[in-house]
Design a protein around this motif. Sequence first.
Motif, PDB file in Angstrom:
ATOM      1  N   TRP A 111       3.691 -26.587   6.233  1.00 30.56           N
ATOM      2  CA  TRP A 111       4.439 -25.338   6.398  1.00 30.56           C
ATOM      3  C   TRP A 111       4.736 -24.595   5.098  1.00 30.56           C
ATOM      4  CZ3 TRP A 111       4.410 -23.261  10.861  1.00 30.56           C
ATOM      5  CH2 TRP A 111       4.612 -23.979  12.047  1.00 30.56           C
ATOM      6  N   GLU A 112       5.084 -25.321   4.042  1.00 30.78           N
ATOM      7  CA  GLU A 112       5.712 -24.692   2.876  1.00 30.78           C
ATOM      8  C   GLU A 112       4.920 -23.527   2.274  1.00 30.78           C
ATOM      9  OE1 GLU A 112       7.877 -25.905  -1.334  1.00 30.78           O
ATOM     10  OE2 GLU A 112       7.227 -27.466   0.056  1.00 30.78           O
ATOM     11  N   MET A 128       4.067 -19.359  16.849  1.00 27.99           N
ATOM     12  CA  MET A 128       5.403 -19.955  16.750  1.00 27.99           C
ATOM     13  C   MET A 128       6.350 -19.065  15.965  1.00 27.99           C
ATOM     14  SD  MET A 128       4.421 -23.980  16.107  1.00 27.99           S
ATOM     15  CE  MET A 128       6.118 -24.434  15.707  1.00 27.99           C
ATOM     16  N   PHE A 129       5.806 -18.302  15.006  1.00 28.22           N
ATOM     17  CA  PHE A 129       6.622 -17.377  14.213  1.00 28.22           C
ATOM     18  C   PHE A 129       7.010 -16.137  15.010  1.00 28.22           C
ATOM     19  CE2 PHE A 129       4.243 -18.927  10.176  1.00 28.22           C
ATOM     20  CZ  PHE A 129       5.048 -20.050  10.118  1.00 28.22           C
ATOM     21  N   GLY A 130       6.437 -15.994  16.199  1.00 32.01           N
ATOM     22  CA  GLY A 130       6.729 -14.818  17.006  1.00 32.01           C
ATOM     23  C   GLY A 130       5.720 -13.698  16.840  1.00 32.01           C
ATOM     24  N   TYR A 131       4.641 -13.962  16.114  1.00 31.04           N
ATOM     25  CA  TYR A 131       3.602 -12.950  15.934  1.00 31.04           C
ATOM     26  C   TYR A 131       2.764 -12.831  17.216  1.00 31.04           C
ATOM     27  CZ  TYR A 131       4.309 -13.096  10.821  1.00 31.04           C
ATOM     28  OH  TYR A 131       4.831 -13.017   9.553  1.00 31.04           O
ATOM     29  N   ASN A 132       2.442 -11.602  17.588  1.00 29.48           N
ATOM     30  CA  ASN A 132       1.489 -11.377  18.669  1.00 29.48           C
ATOM     31  C   ASN A 132       0.101 -11.620  18.090  1.00 29.48           C
ATOM     32  OD1 ASN A 132       0.210 -10.605  21.028  1.00 29.48           O
ATOM     33  ND2 ASN A 132       0.329  -8.423  20.578  1.00 29.48           N
ATOM     34  N   GLU A 149      11.251 -18.641   7.216  1.00 32.06           N
ATOM     35  CA  GLU A 149      11.911 -19.941   7.072  1.00 32.06           C
ATOM     36  C   GLU A 149      11.054 -21.038   7.699  1.00 32.06           C
ATOM     37  OE1 GLU A 149      16.148 -22.065   8.347  1.00 32.06           O
ATOM     38  OE2 GLU A 149      15.887 -19.886   8.536  1.00 32.06           O
ATOM     39  N   ILE A 150      11.014 -22.181   7.060  1.00 35.18           N
ATOM     40  CA  ILE A 150      10.217 -23.297   7.553  1.00 35.18           C
ATOM     41  C   ILE A 150      10.768 -23.786   8.890  1.00 35.18           C
ATOM     42  CG2 ILE A 150       9.486 -25.673   7.113  1.00 35.18           C
ATOM     43  CD1 ILE A 150       9.537 -25.057   4.151  1.00 35.18           C
ATOM     44  N   PRO A 151       9.950 -23.843   9.927  1.00 38.60           N
ATOM     45  CA  PRO A 151      10.427 -24.283  11.251  1.00 38.60           C
ATOM     46  C   PRO A 151      10.807 -25.758  11.250  1.00 38.60           C
ATOM     47  CG  PRO A 151       8.318 -23.128  11.412  1.00 38.60           C
ATOM     48  CD  PRO A 151       8.536 -23.427   9.954  1.00 38.60           C
ATOM     49  N   ASP A 152      11.723 -26.097  12.131  1.00 35.16           N
ATOM     50  CA  ASP A 152      12.129 -27.488  12.290  1.00 35.16           C
ATOM     51  C   ASP A 152      11.242 -28.155  13.342  1.00 35.16           C
ATOM     52  OD1 ASP A 152      13.508 -29.850  12.036  1.00 35.16           O
ATOM     53  OD2 ASP A 152      15.117 -29.251  13.416  1.00 35.16           O
ATOM     54  N   LYS A 153       9.922 -27.992  13.165  1.00 29.07           N
ATOM     55  CA  LYS A 153       8.939 -28.544  14.096  1.00 29.07           C
ATOM     56  C   LYS A 153       7.729 -29.003  13.305  1.00 29.07           C
ATOM     57  CE  LYS A 153      10.202 -25.550  17.985  1.00 29.07           C
ATOM     58  NZ  LYS A 153       9.711 -24.513  18.939  1.00 29.07           N
ATOM     59  N   PRO A 154       6.978 -29.973  13.815  1.00 27.73           N
ATOM     60  CA  PRO A 154       5.753 -30.392  13.122  1.00 27.73           C
ATOM     61  C   PRO A 154       4.743 -29.251  13.075  1.00 27.73           C
ATOM     62  CG  PRO A 154       6.388 -31.971  14.823  1.00 27.73           C
ATOM     63  CD  PRO A 154       7.234 -30.761  15.035  1.00 27.73           C
ATOM     64  N   PHE A 155       3.943 -29.240  12.026  1.00 31.30           N
ATOM     65  CA  PHE A 155       2.885 -28.228  11.934  1.00 31.30           C
ATOM     66  C   PHE A 155       1.860 -28.486  13.028  1.00 31.30           C
ATOM     67  CE2 PHE A 155      -0.935 -26.202  10.378  1.00 31.30           C
ATOM     68  CZ  PHE A 155      -0.456 -25.029   9.807  1.00 31.30           C
ATOM     69  N   PRO A 156       1.442 -27.458  13.768  1.00 26.56           N
ATOM     70  CA  PRO A 156       0.499 -27.670  14.870  1.00 26.56           C
ATOM     71  C   PRO A 156      -0.912 -27.978  14.373  1.00 26.56           C
ATOM     72  CG  PRO A 156       0.905 -25.326  14.563  1.00 26.56           C
ATOM     73  CD  PRO A 156       1.838 -26.040  13.631  1.00 26.56           C
ATOM     74  N   HIS A 157      -1.566 -28.894  15.034  1.00 29.59           N
ATOM     75  CA  HIS A 157      -2.963 -29.204  14.724  1.00 29.59           C
ATOM     76  C   HIS A 157      -3.766 -29.096  16.011  1.00 29.59           C
ATOM     77  CE1 HIS A 157      -2.288 -30.413  10.587  1.00 29.59           C
ATOM     78  NE2 HIS A 157      -1.217 -31.080  10.987  1.00 29.59           N
ATOM     79  N   LYS A 158      -4.577 -28.047  16.106  1.00 26.59           N
ATOM     80  CA  LYS A 158      -5.315 -27.745  17.323  1.00 26.59           C
ATOM     81  C   LYS A 158      -6.817 -27.921  17.133  1.00 26.59           C
ATOM     82  CE  LYS A 158      -1.745 -26.293  19.767  1.00 26.59           C
ATOM     83  NZ  LYS A 158      -1.353 -26.900  21.067  1.00 26.59           N
TER      84      LYS A 158
END
Length: 271
Positions: free
Chosen positions: A184-185, A22-26, A194-203
Amino acid sequence: MKVILAGASKTGTKSIAAALTMFGYNTYDWMENMIYLHKKWMKIFDGSATNEDIRKTFDGVDALTDAPVWIYWEELHKAFPEAKIILTVRDEDAWYRSQLRQMEVENTSYVVWLFNSVFPQGLIRRPYIMHISRFYGECFTWPSSYKRPHQKKMLCSQYRGHNEYVIKKAPKDKLLVYNVSEGWEPLCEFLGIEIPDKPFPHKNKNGDIFEEWVENNKIVQKYILEGVISVIFMSAFTGYLGYKFYKSTFGKNIFIAISKGVLNAKRYFQS
């Protein structure tokens, strides 16, 4: 390389992989490492890969997560000393229960069995998979052995020892000890994001990652299709050879001999 995840499997590694993506990391997680880089990893396994080899292997990759990354985090960090290290942790009993559930899923999944035992792409990668599996000892050798009390002690001891070793050896200024329940914090502060405006993913909460891959992962779907085609072809080819053998003189003689043997055995037991 920006992030090396040193946390053991079942400590939220799939959730972290999703967050980093989500941060854009490959991000290369378990699947990407196995599919694309299994041959390169074999050199890391046997100790023949130099730091330069490792840097070339992961050129363009921003983050590495899950097995075998957490087992070889130290070798990876020597090649990428600028990378930050995240040690994901969780309650030991909760980790064991989650590990137990994952093993049960893997030992009963037809997809896993077909990939490891039948499909060509799985057979090609079998040395890679077996090397990682040996880290868990007999858990992966005997489907029921991980339920034994001594097995829990062994796995938990490995888990505890691994975490202690990472905390001791990793550079303090590059290490985050993190529980995904923290959200996220702490993660964003550590990475300077920056903290995303989305829920933290739980997979992969219940070990259902394989079902998710079958439904959504194009790589897995491709290999399953290739495997099914291979099985159909081999079945047809085996059937053809069997038919040709049956039609041959030698095959007919064998069939007649077996038939006579069965009839004689039947008469013997009836008498």
